[in-house]
Write a protein that holds these residues in place. Structure first.
Motif, PDB file in Angstrom:
ATOM      1  N   SER A   1       0.829  -1.208   0.000  1.00  0.00           N
ATOM      2  CA  SER A   1       0.000   0.000   0.000  1.00  0.00           C
ATOM      3  C   SER A   1       0.862   1.257   0.000  1.00  0.00           C
ATOM      4  O   SER A   1       0.423   2.324  -0.393  1.00  0.00           O
ATOM      5  CB  SER A   1      -0.882   0.045   1.254  1.00  0.00           C
ATOM      6  N   ILE A   2       2.084   1.091   0.489  1.00  0.00           N
ATOM      7  CA  ILE A   2       2.979   2.238   0.671  1.00  0.00           C
ATOM      8  C   ILE A   2       4.269   1.970  -0.100  1.00  0.00           C
ATOM      9  O   ILE A   2       4.839   0.889   0.003  1.00  0.00           O
ATOM     10  CB  ILE A   2       3.285   2.454   2.168  1.00  0.00           C
ATOM     11  N   GLN A   3       4.673   2.959  -0.898  1.00  0.00           N
ATOM     12  CA  GLN A   3       5.896   2.774  -1.674  1.00  0.00           C
ATOM     13  C   GLN A   3       6.989   3.716  -1.207  1.00  0.00           C
ATOM     14  O   GLN A   3       6.725   4.862  -0.864  1.00  0.00           O
ATOM     15  CB  GLN A   3       5.610   2.987  -3.163  1.00  0.00           C
ATOM     16  N   MET A   4       8.210   3.198  -1.229  1.00  0.00           N
ATOM     17  CA  MET A   4       9.371   4.015  -0.902  1.00  0.00           C
ATOM     18  C   MET A   4      10.103   4.345  -2.198  1.00  0.00           C
ATOM     19  O   MET A   4      10.349   3.459  -3.018  1.00  0.00           O
ATOM     20  CB  MET A   4      10.306   3.253   0.042  1.00  0.00           C
ATOM     21  N   THR A   5      10.426   5.611  -2.367  1.00  0.00           N
ATOM     22  CA  THR A   5      11.120   6.052  -3.571  1.00  0.00           C
ATOM     23  C   THR A   5      12.374   6.809  -3.159  1.00  0.00           C
ATOM     24  O   THR A   5      12.294   7.717  -2.329  1.00  0.00           O
ATOM     25  CB  THR A   5      10.206   6.979  -4.398  1.00  0.00           C
ATOM     26  N   VAL A   6      13.507   6.414  -3.742  1.00  0.00           N
ATOM     27  CA  VAL A   6      14.776   7.054  -3.403  1.00  0.00           C
ATOM     28  C   VAL A   6      15.061   8.151  -4.424  1.00  0.00           C
ATOM     29  O   VAL A   6      15.034   7.894  -5.633  1.00  0.00           O
ATOM     30  CB  VAL A   6      15.933   6.031  -3.419  1.00  0.00           C
TER      31      VAL A   6
ATOM     32  N   ASN B   1      17.739  10.720  -3.872  1.00  0.00           N
ATOM     33  CA  ASN B   1      19.132  11.168  -3.901  1.00  0.00           C
ATOM     34  C   ASN B   1      20.081   9.985  -4.018  1.00  0.00           C
ATOM     35  O   ASN B   1      19.749   8.876  -3.632  1.00  0.00           O
ATOM     36  CB  ASN B   1      19.468  11.952  -2.628  1.00  0.00           C
TER      37      ASN B   1
ATOM     38  N   ASP C   1      17.608   8.945   7.154  1.00  0.00           N
ATOM     39  CA  ASP C   1      16.305   9.581   6.935  1.00  0.00           C
ATOM     40  C   ASP C   1      15.274   9.121   7.956  1.00  0.00           C
ATOM     41  O   ASP C   1      14.462   9.907   8.426  1.00  0.00           O
ATOM     42  CB  ASP C   1      15.759   9.228   5.545  1.00  0.00           C
ATOM     43  N   PHE C   2      15.293   7.830   8.268  1.00  0.00           N
ATOM     44  CA  PHE C   2      14.213   7.273   9.084  1.00  0.00           C
ATOM     45  C   PHE C   2      14.659   6.887  10.493  1.00  0.00           C
ATOM     46  O   PHE C   2      13.919   6.217  11.210  1.00  0.00           O
ATOM     47  CB  PHE C   2      13.554   6.098   8.355  1.00  0.00           C
ATOM     48  N   PHE C   3      15.867   7.331  10.870  1.00  0.00           N
ATOM     49  CA  PHE C   3      16.341   7.156  12.256  1.00  0.00           C
ATOM     50  C   PHE C   3      16.357   5.698  12.700  1.00  0.00           C
ATOM     51  O   PHE C   3      16.090   5.400  13.886  1.00  0.00           O
ATOM     52  CB  PHE C   3      15.468   7.961  13.234  1.00  0.00           C
TER      53      PHE C   3
ATOM     54  N   TYR D   1      13.347  16.672  11.285  1.00  0.00           N
ATOM     55  CA  TYR D   1      13.729  16.775   9.871  1.00  0.00           C
ATOM     56  C   TYR D   1      15.049  17.522   9.756  1.00  0.00           C
ATOM     57  O   TYR D   1      15.098  18.643   9.261  1.00  0.00           O
ATOM     58  CB  TYR D   1      12.628  17.490   9.068  1.00  0.00           C
ATOM     59  N   PRO D   2      16.142  16.882  10.220  1.00  0.00           N
ATOM     60  CA  PRO D   2      17.436  17.581  10.229  1.00  0.00           C
ATOM     61  C   PRO D   2      17.962  17.843   8.809  1.00  0.00           C
ATOM     62  O   PRO D   2      18.679  18.802   8.579  1.00  0.00           O
ATOM     63  CB  PRO D   2      18.359  16.622  10.990  1.00  0.00           C
ATOM     64  N   ASN D   3      17.601  16.984   7.881  1.00  0.00           N
ATOM     65  CA  ASN D   3      18.011  17.158   6.487  1.00  0.00           C
ATOM     66  C   ASN D   3      16.797  16.919   5.606  1.00  0.00           C
ATOM     67  O   ASN D   3      15.844  16.279   6.017  1.00  0.00           O
ATOM     68  CB  ASN D   3      19.090  16.135   6.114  1.00  0.00           C
ATOM     69  N   SER D   4      16.851  17.419   4.377  1.00  0.00           N
ATOM     70  CA  SER D   4      15.757  17.081   3.471  1.00  0.00           C
ATOM     71  C   SER D   4      15.853  15.581   3.205  1.00  0.00           C
ATOM     72  O   SER D   4      16.939  15.005   3.174  1.00  0.00           O
ATOM     73  CB  SER D   4      15.865  17.887   2.182  1.00  0.00           C
ATOM     74  N   LEU D   5      14.706  14.955   3.039  1.00  0.00           N
ATOM     75  CA  LEU D   5      14.675  13.503   2.903  1.00  0.00           C
ATOM     76  C   LEU D   5      15.184  13.055   1.532  1.00  0.00           C
ATOM     77  O   LEU D   5      14.819  13.631   0.511  1.00  0.00           O
ATOM     78  CB  LEU D   5      13.244  13.003   3.096  1.00  0.00           C
ATOM     79  N   SER D   6      16.005  12.012   1.521  1.00  0.00           N
ATOM     80  CA  SER D   6      16.437  11.400   0.263  1.00  0.00           C
ATOM     81  C   SER D   6      15.420  10.383  -0.229  1.00  0.00           C
ATOM     82  O   SER D   6      15.379  10.048  -1.398  1.00  0.00           O
ATOM     83  CB  SER D   6      17.769  10.666   0.463  1.00  0.00           C
ATOM     84  N   ILE D   7      14.643   9.858   0.728  1.00  0.00           N
ATOM     85  CA  ILE D   7      13.711   8.771   0.421  1.00  0.00           C
ATOM     86  C   ILE D   7      12.312   9.226   0.824  1.00  0.00           C
ATOM     87  O   ILE D   7      12.122   9.733   1.922  1.00  0.00           O
ATOM     88  CB  ILE D   7      14.109   7.493   1.184  1.00  0.00           C
ATOM     89  N   GLN D   8      11.364   9.041  -0.091  1.00  0.00           N
ATOM     90  CA  GLN D   8       9.998   9.452   0.210  1.00  0.00           C
ATOM     91  C   GLN D   8       9.068   8.262   0.294  1.00  0.00           C
ATOM     92  O   GLN D   8       9.186   7.315  -0.478  1.00  0.00           O
ATOM     93  CB  GLN D   8       9.493  10.435  -0.853  1.00  0.00           C
ATOM     94  N   MET D   9       8.140   8.339   1.231  1.00  0.00           N
ATOM     95  CA  MET D   9       7.123   7.307   1.367  1.00  0.00           C
ATOM     96  C   MET D   9       5.813   7.857   0.801  1.00  0.00           C
ATOM     97  O   MET D   9       5.416   8.971   1.124  1.00  0.00           O
ATOM     98  CB  MET D   9       6.934   6.934   2.835  1.00  0.00           C
ATOM     99  N   THR D  10       5.170   7.063  -0.034  1.00  0.00           N
ATOM    100  CA  THR D  10       3.911   7.479  -0.648  1.00  0.00           C
ATOM    101  C   THR D  10       2.868   6.406  -0.392  1.00  0.00           C
ATOM    102  O   THR D  10       3.120   5.223  -0.652  1.00  0.00           O
ATOM    103  CB  THR D  10       4.102   7.669  -2.173  1.00  0.00           C
ATOM    104  N   VAL D  11       1.720   6.829   0.118  1.00  0.00           N
ATOM    105  CA  VAL D  11       0.651   5.881   0.433  1.00  0.00           C
ATOM    106  C   VAL D  11      -0.307   5.819  -0.751  1.00  0.00           C
ATOM    107  O   VAL D  11      -0.802   6.854  -1.206  1.00  0.00           O
ATOM    108  CB  VAL D  11      -0.118   6.314   1.704  1.00  0.00           C
TER     109      VAL D  11
ATOM    110  N   VAL E   1       2.772   8.718   7.595  1.00  0.00           N
ATOM    111  CA  VAL E   1       3.566   7.481   7.676  1.00  0.00           C
ATOM    112  C   VAL E   1       5.056   7.789   7.782  1.00  0.00           C
ATOM    113  O   VAL E   1       5.808   7.035   8.410  1.00  0.00           O
ATOM    114  CB  VAL E   1       3.290   6.499   6.500  1.00  0.00           C
ATOM    115  N   THR E   2       5.483   8.906   7.188  1.00  0.00           N
ATOM    116  CA  THR E   2       6.903   9.274   7.287  1.00  0.00           C
ATOM    117  C   THR E   2       7.280   9.595   8.729  1.00  0.00           C
ATOM    118  O   THR E   2       8.262   9.064   9.262  1.00  0.00           O
ATOM    119  CB  THR E   2       7.201  10.485   6.385  1.00  0.00           C
TER     120      THR E   2
ATOM    121  N   LYS F   1       9.723   7.400  11.466  1.00  0.00           N
ATOM    122  CA  LYS F   1      10.809   7.992  12.256  1.00  0.00           C
ATOM    123  C   LYS F   1      10.570   7.784  13.750  1.00  0.00           C
ATOM    124  O   LYS F   1      11.453   7.354  14.494  1.00  0.00           O
ATOM    125  CB  LYS F   1      10.899   9.496  11.964  1.00  0.00           C
TER     126      LYS F   1
END
Lengths: 282, 282
Positions: free
Chosen positions: A104-109, A111, A163-165, B99-109, B129-130, B134
């Motif tokens: 249901s949730i996708q991760m996209t890189v 950088n 990113d996600f600690f 959010y110490p840095n801009s995210l390299s990886i994004q989560m999309t629902v 979800v992001t 974290k």
């Protein structure tokens, strides 16, 4: 060594050990183990109470024209090698076990991926971070071990953890090589005899580049040309890329300073080989 | 109760307790605590050794025209309430800390989001979800507590945990209400006196729907019309949606069977209120 196939069981095992205050070192692999993987397992063995290795050929990180179906597999041999290397638990899930439902949730890189191997392997690292997120939650490792042969993968995993600690320490381990210098790789079996001899030139060309940098060369284009000439004159392979970036950010570099990577990829008839050199200059 | 502001400190604390074999119950909130949140904390207190609550107004889950800046905040009062509710650690990070840095990886629902509140709040659940990913990695909870007032959020968190195998049990908790039936919400403070009286009709309309279903009504459109009429004749609010879906999949429903949700959203002059009813029919 115990072989585990279900996520429920490996999660119970890792939570049990964590609850006892034990540290877990984790070595995620796609199997067909070679000394590179076994070195990762040895490092994990040195610094953790429990060592878990996973073998999972992750369909999500293969492109439609890549070698998911034909990726080499030999589980019986892998089990023996993992046990000898001191692995406590070998996690070998099926594809259905790792992907029981469509996501249901996708991760996209975004950088560190549009360079080097990532440029030609769209979505590859999305698949890598997705499966690692799942595996990290199953294994709850304190430390995770990756080989620097795939230095871009190490850079992306570094992003994932940052990113996600994730409460995980990333331990990059130097590339393990054959006696003649060829980086160990599961895909080396695709080389024919002639190519196998030529393949040593990847490492040699990088060693030559290292020497010239140590002797004062700072011209990035000149360094790339020298590697290009070296590979073109000594192998039948086709150069896919020779690139130099800051490391691990994989940002463009205009001046050889700080930590940087020289990375190359060469396509042989059936094998695509990669190698790299990471250096640091004051 | 200790108030913690850095991710390093909360991660050390949670790992310390986990290593001692203690269970952690986690209540993530955006603060401005009301009895709904405190009920979550009480449930966490009942079933875990350690209770951690977070207060973080997460910019990533607010749209550009939403109320991030004006979202009600009252940390001093929150601290007192959290302490009284038995919270051991209150984690109150800054935006820079999360959010110490801009995210390299994004989560999309992609699932469970294009209905109800998600339809009008593009990217809202990506932000949810992001930040939860974290927070889960900072807090390492055994159980996480969410109120069913935001039933779509519960459904999306269910996906998050299931997709990525988080070793966390999701505990949904029934909506806590004022004596007159209005669901407790931090945004209720935006209601004027007249609207505050009218707002009770949201719950009343759902209770009426429940009765008619219990009396045999199975016509989905008719049930929706009755709620619509009820709200339109008894309040000055504007109905944003009245929808019925399977729960928690939030897939369309053609027949009232199994577990389903009737969810409504009504816009008043300054407050947008939501409420819902979850039922199960054999």
């Amino acid at each position: 060594m115990k072989v585990i196939t279900t996520r429920q069981e490996i999660q119970n095992i890792s939570l049990h050990h964590k609850q006892k205050g034990r540290t877990i070192g984790f070595v995620p692999t796609m199997g067909y183990l070679h000394e590179g993987h076994l070195t990762l397992a040895s490092k994990a063995r040195e610094n953790n109470d429990i060592v878990i290795m996973s073998i999972f050929v992750n369909p999500l990180q293969f492109g439609p024209n890549e070698d998911f179906e034909t990726y080499p597999r030999d589980l019986k041999r892998d089990e023996q090698l993992a046990e000898n290397a001191g692995v406590d638990y070998l996690f070998v899930p099926s594809v259905e076990e790792m992907y029981p439902n469509s996501l249901s949730i996708q991760m996209t890189v975004y950088n560190r991926v549009n360079v080097l191997c990532g440029k030609k392997r769209e979505g590859h690292f999305d698949g890598v971070v997705t499966v690692l997120t799942k595996l990290f939650h199953l294994v709850s490792p304190n430390r995770v071990y990756f080989g620097l042969k795939d230095a871009q993968q190490v850079a992306v995993v570094d992003s994932l953890i940052e990113d996600f600690f994730f409460p995980i320490e990333l331990v990059p381990v130097d590339t393990v090589r054959e006696e003649d210098g060829l980086a160990k790789s599961s895909r080396n079996v695709y080389l024919n005899a002639q190519e196998r001899k030529e393949a040593t030139q990847l490492h040699k060309s990088l060693q030559t580049a290292r020497s010239s940098i140590e002797n004062g060369e700072r011209d990035i284009n000149k360094i790339i040309s020298e590697i290009e000439n070296h590979i073109n004159t000594t192998t039948s392979g086709t150069i896919e890329y020779i690139e130099i970036y800051q490391y691990p950010s994989l940002k463009p570099i205009t001046e050889l300073k700080g930590k940087f990577i020289i990375a190359i990829a060469v396509q042989f008839s059936k094998a695509r080989l990669i190698d790299n050199l990471i250096m640091e200059l004051a």
